[in-house]
Scaffold this active site. Structure first.
Site, PDB file in Angstrom:
ATOM      1  N   ASP A 249       0.599  -1.383  -0.097  1.00 43.70           N
ATOM      2  CA  ASP A 249       0.045   0.163   0.008  1.00 43.70           C
ATOM      3  C   ASP A 249       1.346   1.390   0.369  1.00 43.70           C
ATOM      4  OD1 ASP A 249      -2.160   1.846   0.368  1.00 43.70           O
ATOM      5  OD2 ASP A 249      -2.016   1.436   3.061  1.00 43.70           O
TER       6      ASP A 249
ATOM      7  N   ASN B 166      -0.615   4.082  -0.130  1.00 46.92           N
ATOM      8  CA  ASN B 166      -1.442   5.509   0.379  1.00 46.92           C
ATOM      9  C   ASN B 166      -1.290   5.758   1.434  1.00 46.92           C
ATOM     10  OD1 ASN B 166      -2.886   4.324  -0.459  1.00 46.92           O
ATOM     11  ND2 ASN B 166      -3.543   5.785  -1.606  1.00 46.92           N
TER      12      ASN B 166
ATOM     13  N   ASP C  71      -4.488 -10.101 -15.766  1.00 47.17           N
ATOM     14  CA  ASP C  71      -5.777 -10.877 -15.821  1.00 47.17           C
ATOM     15  C   ASP C  71      -7.091 -10.893 -16.974  1.00 47.17           C
ATOM     16  OD1 ASP C  71      -7.724 -12.754 -14.764  1.00 47.17           O
ATOM     17  OD2 ASP C  71      -6.041 -12.982 -12.385  1.00 47.17           O
TER      18      ASP C  71
ATOM     19  N   ASP D 207      -9.106 -15.955 -16.594  1.00 49.98           N
ATOM     20  CA  ASP D 207      -9.979 -16.582 -15.510  1.00 49.98           C
ATOM     21  C   ASP D 207     -10.922 -18.056 -15.771  1.00 49.98           C
ATOM     22  OD1 ASP D 207     -11.032 -16.072 -12.898  1.00 49.98           O
ATOM     23  OD2 ASP D 207     -12.694 -15.704 -13.430  1.00 49.98           O
TER      24      ASP D 207
ATOM     25  N   GLU E  25      -7.168 -20.557 -16.793  1.00 47.64           N
ATOM     26  CA  GLU E  25      -7.108 -21.558 -15.455  1.00 47.64           C
ATOM     27  C   GLU E  25      -8.656 -22.582 -15.973  1.00 47.64           C
ATOM     28  OE1 GLU E  25      -8.497 -20.273 -11.279  1.00 47.64           O
ATOM     29  OE2 GLU E  25     -10.389 -19.701 -12.575  1.00 47.64           O
TER      30      GLU E  25
ATOM     31  N   HIS F 286      -4.378 -17.123  -5.439  1.00 46.21           N
ATOM     32  CA  HIS F 286      -5.221 -16.274  -4.517  1.00 46.21           C
ATOM     33  C   HIS F 286      -6.185 -17.132  -4.351  1.00 46.21           C
ATOM     34  CE1 HIS F 286      -6.262 -16.048  -8.374  1.00 46.21           C
ATOM     35  NE2 HIS F 286      -7.498 -15.816  -8.307  1.00 46.21           N
ATOM     36  N   ASP F 287      -6.451 -18.202  -4.316  1.00 50.58           N
ATOM     37  CA  ASP F 287      -7.522 -18.616  -4.176  1.00 50.58           C
ATOM     38  C   ASP F 287      -7.330 -20.239  -3.422  1.00 50.58           C
ATOM     39  OD1 ASP F 287      -9.566 -17.076  -6.109  1.00 50.58           O
ATOM     40  OD2 ASP F 287      -8.774 -18.587  -7.686  1.00 50.58           O
TER      41      ASP F 287
HETATM   42  O1  TEU Z   1     -11.798 -19.270  -9.994  1.00 50.07           O
HETATM   43  C1  TEU Z   1     -12.442 -20.120 -10.212  1.00 50.07           C
HETATM   44  C2  TEU Z   1     -12.426 -20.900  -9.493  1.00 50.07           C
HETATM   45  O2  TEU Z   1     -12.633 -22.186 -10.086  1.00 50.07           O
HETATM   46  C3  TEU Z   1     -11.901 -21.822  -7.545  1.00 50.07           C
HETATM   47  O3  TEU Z   1     -10.560 -21.422  -7.966  1.00 50.07           O
HETATM   48  C4  TEU Z   1     -12.823 -20.617  -7.384  1.00 50.07           C
HETATM   49  O4  TEU Z   1     -12.158 -19.566  -7.306  1.00 50.07           O
HETATM   50  C5  TEU Z   1     -13.024 -20.722  -5.952  1.00 50.07           C
HETATM   51  O5  TEU Z   1     -12.465 -21.185  -4.783  1.00 50.07           O
HETATM   52  C6  TEU Z   1     -13.641 -22.627  -5.792  1.00 50.07           C
HETATM   53  O6  TEU Z   1     -13.823 -22.954  -4.872  1.00 50.07           O
HETATM   54  C7  TEU Z   1     -11.661 -18.018 -10.596  1.00 50.07           C
HETATM   55  C8  TEU Z   1     -10.737 -16.575 -10.131  1.00 50.07           C
HETATM   56  O7  TEU Z   1      -9.479 -17.303  -9.558  1.00 50.07           O
HETATM   57  C9  TEU Z   1     -11.409 -16.462  -8.058  1.00 50.07           C
HETATM   58  O8  TEU Z   1     -10.458 -15.310  -7.382  1.00 50.07           O
HETATM   59  C10 TEU Z   1     -12.705 -15.747  -8.512  1.00 50.07           C
HETATM   60  O9  TEU Z   1     -13.178 -15.873  -7.213  1.00 50.07           O
HETATM   61  C11 TEU Z   1     -13.621 -16.551  -9.838  1.00 50.07           C
HETATM   62  O10 TEU Z   1     -12.711 -16.936 -10.557  1.00 50.07           O
HETATM   63  C12 TEU Z   1     -14.588 -16.134 -10.176  1.00 50.07           C
HETATM   64  O11 TEU Z   1     -13.910 -15.057 -11.205  1.00 50.07           O
HETATM   65 CA    CA Z   2      -3.826   1.996  -1.143  1.00 51.03          CA
END
Ligand code: TEU
Ligand code: CA
Length: 564
Positions: free
Chosen positions: A22, A24, A99, A201, A258, A331-332
């Site tokens: 971050d 700011n 993305d 995605d 993905e 991130h998932d």
């Molecule tokens: O993720 C889609 C997906 O198939 C999964 O990993 C999902 O996030 C979930 O955790 C299943 O339990 C993608 C993105 O990476 C995710 O962050 C988004 O929320 C999702 O698509 C929708 O855009």
């Molecule tokens: Ca910020």
């Protein structure tokens, strides 16, 4: 040796902008924060950055709900900031992958605002609208990935629209050629700006089967599973080939799809060397091994033999035909050291072992921000510590409608919830881990005083330095990106052992032996004959034998590579 490419030899670093840095003090990571940290990334040695969404968005799903594909969300900065980031990264020879979230838009996207106005609006068919069933209920039984029905009723035009994720993420209708034109134009605009690739995605879900039939229902489930009619739908490959012809093939890009539910057979089509679609896909078989009846909310853990079987199937099946992506985290997903290693006595050893195990396989490695520090899951004790729409919705649906106990649900969220990977990057032992001078949007992991970048960058024994070495070795020895993989000891319950072979290596070793101990026990192992006397390339214990012994004892989470 097979055809060389920069995206086969590089390492990709994923940044989740809101949690990285971050600049700011508003508590949310931003583009200028990323710019400040480019020297850190250059020091680590990565070649490519993948940026999770920074576009204009109501942030229902942290930016995976986009209302303007060509705008920057003010919380992340401005287009001027983005252009500066791109130029500064390029000056450091770091490429930028963005993305591409085009299975759905935000419900605040101008296309959807138009679409919902009337049944004859020119944008109506940009989305998937259906009449209710005669009793007024949803057109089919599909459940959304984020709980509840996958259909939302719109009073104004008395139809339902499809949303595989949140109701604020309506699915685009890819069968409409105007949708494809609009998406490809937008992609082309980013390419002309100079970006170097796309991470796509849920791209395996863009083509829905005609008729949208009811999906199979697991025992105890409220909704049917859309999988068979959505994942790898009838035209997905046509649409990707069209995208490749019209956009991708005209630039020098790296592309990764993905593709949840993808098998190796399908991967060879999505990411084949001569199929003209994508360069690689993310596969989910490893994480799916920890689901039960299609649900990730369980205590199920993968065993080492299962883990080896999944990795090895992908390594072997794609050999010579398609390219693998290698990842533990994103991130998932939860943090890998918490999931497969140890947060306790062997935290450092296990974080390094996991890195070595992945980076020595064939494919392009992905490092998710903080993985290179051995960042761990953050344990929550109440639901209000949760930020993720998926976990919050699942908590309510499962405790209120399916009789799951509060304690069980919290345990599942702590094990597999997406917030585990989304806590602020741990830069230092200063307040808020040096991430922000304000209040972070999600609490920092209290272990930041012990696990942080400042403590690691100049320590030669740190997890960070180990990643740095692995990344440097990949550039030095062609056997690492290009050698053929072979699994040894497939049923061994503690050790993961494999070889990589490149008979015609232009320089460096022609064969590597990789041994990783996934347990807290010391495990004796008789090394294959042909490696007797081979030299040590890298290990995570300071005193691992420099020359391969006939029989060696591998200590808790010890990992080593021998070469000849
Ligand atoms: O993720 C889609 C997906 O198939 C999964 O990993 C999902 O996030 C979930 O955790 C299943 O339990 C993608 C993105 O990476 C995710 O962050 C988004 O929320 C999702 O698509 C929708 O855009
Ligand atoms: Ca910020």
């Amino acid at each position: 040796m097979e055809h060389r490419a920069w995206w086969k030899e590089g390492v990709i670093y994923q940044i989740y902008p809101r949690s990285f840095m971050d600049s700011n003090g508003d508590g949310i990571g931003d583009i200028n924060g990323i710019r400040q940290k480019l020297p850190y990334l250059k020091d680590l040695g990565i070649d490519i950055i993948w940026l999770s969404p920074f576009y204009t968005s109501p942030q229902v799903d942290n930016g995976y709900d986009i209302s303007d594909y060509q705008g920057i969300d003010p919380m992340f900065g401005t287009m001027t900031d983005f252009d500066a980031l791109l130029a500064e990264a390029h000056a450091l020879h770091i490429k930028i992958v963005i993305d591409l979230v085009v299975n759905h838009t935000s419900d605040q996207h101008p296309w959807f605002i138009e679409s919902r106005k009337s049944t004859d609006n020119p944008y109506r068919d940009f989305y998937i609208w259906r009449d209710p069933k005669p009793d007024g209920s949803a057109p089919n039984n599909w459940g959304s990935c984020f709980s509840g029905s996958a259909w939302q009723y719109d009073k104004h035009t008395r139809q339902y629209y499809l949303h595989l994720f949140a109701p604020q993420q309506p699915d685009l209708n890819w069968d409409n050629p105007n949708v494809r034109d609009a998406v490809f134009d937008m992609m082309d605009w980013w390419c002309r700006k100079g970006i170097d690739g796309f991470r796509m995605d849920v791209i395996s879900m863009i083509s829905k089967a005609p008729g949208l039939p009811d999906g199979p229902k697991e025992p105890g489930a409220i909704y049917g599973n859309y999988g068979p009619y959505v994942v790898h739908g009838p035209h997905v490959h046509d649409y990707l080939m069209e995208m490749n012809r019209r956009v991708l093939s005209r630039y020098d890009l790296v592309t990764v799809g993905e593709t949840s539910g993808v098998t190796t057979e399908q991967a060879k089509q999505y990411a084949g060397f001569d199929t003209h679609e994508l360069n690689m896909v993310f596969q989910f078989e490893r994480t799916d091994c920890e689901s039960e009846n299609g649900s990730k909310w369980t205590d199920k853990r993968i065993s080492l033999p299962e883990l080896k079987a999944v990795f090895s199937r992908w390594q072997t099946e794609l050999e010579g035909k398609a390219w693998n992506s290698l990842y533990w985290e994103n991130h998932d997903q939860p943090r890998s050291v918490s999931r497969y290693g140890s947060e306790g006595a062997y935290w450092k050893e296990s974080a390094k072992m996991l890195a070595l195990c992945l980076h020595m396989q064939k494919g392009t490695p992905y490092v998710y921000q903080g993985e290179e520090l051995g960042m761990t899951n953050r344990h929550i004790t109440s639901l209000d510590e949760c930020r993720d729409v998926e976990s919050i919705n699942a908590y309510h649906e499962m405790t209120e409608k399916q009789g799951v106990h509060h304690e069980d649900m919290l345990r599942y969220i702590n094990r597999i919830g997406r917030d585990n990977a989304r806590t602020p990057f741990q830069w230092s032992d200063e307040a808020q881990a040096g991430f922000t001078t304000g209040t972070p949007w999600i609490a920092v992991n209290p272990n930041y005083t012990r696990i942080n970048a400042a403590a690691q960058v100049s320590d030669p024994d740190s997890v960070f330095s180990f990643y740095k070495t692995l990344i440097a070795l990949r550039k030095q020895y062609p056997v690492i990106p290009y050698g053929q993989y072979e699994l040894l000891e497939k049923d061994h319950k503690e050790l993961y052992v494999y070889t990589r072979t490149l008979a015609d290596a232009p320089n460096g070793p022609k064969q590597l032996l990789i041994i990783c101990n996934f347990s807290e026990q010391a495990v004796p192992y008789a090394l294959p004959q042909q490696f007797s006397g081979a030299g040590l390339l890298i290990a995570n214990y300071a005193d691992t034998a420099q020359t391969a012994q006939a029989e060696q004892c591998f200590r808790p989470y010890e990992a080593a590579v021998y070469m000849h």
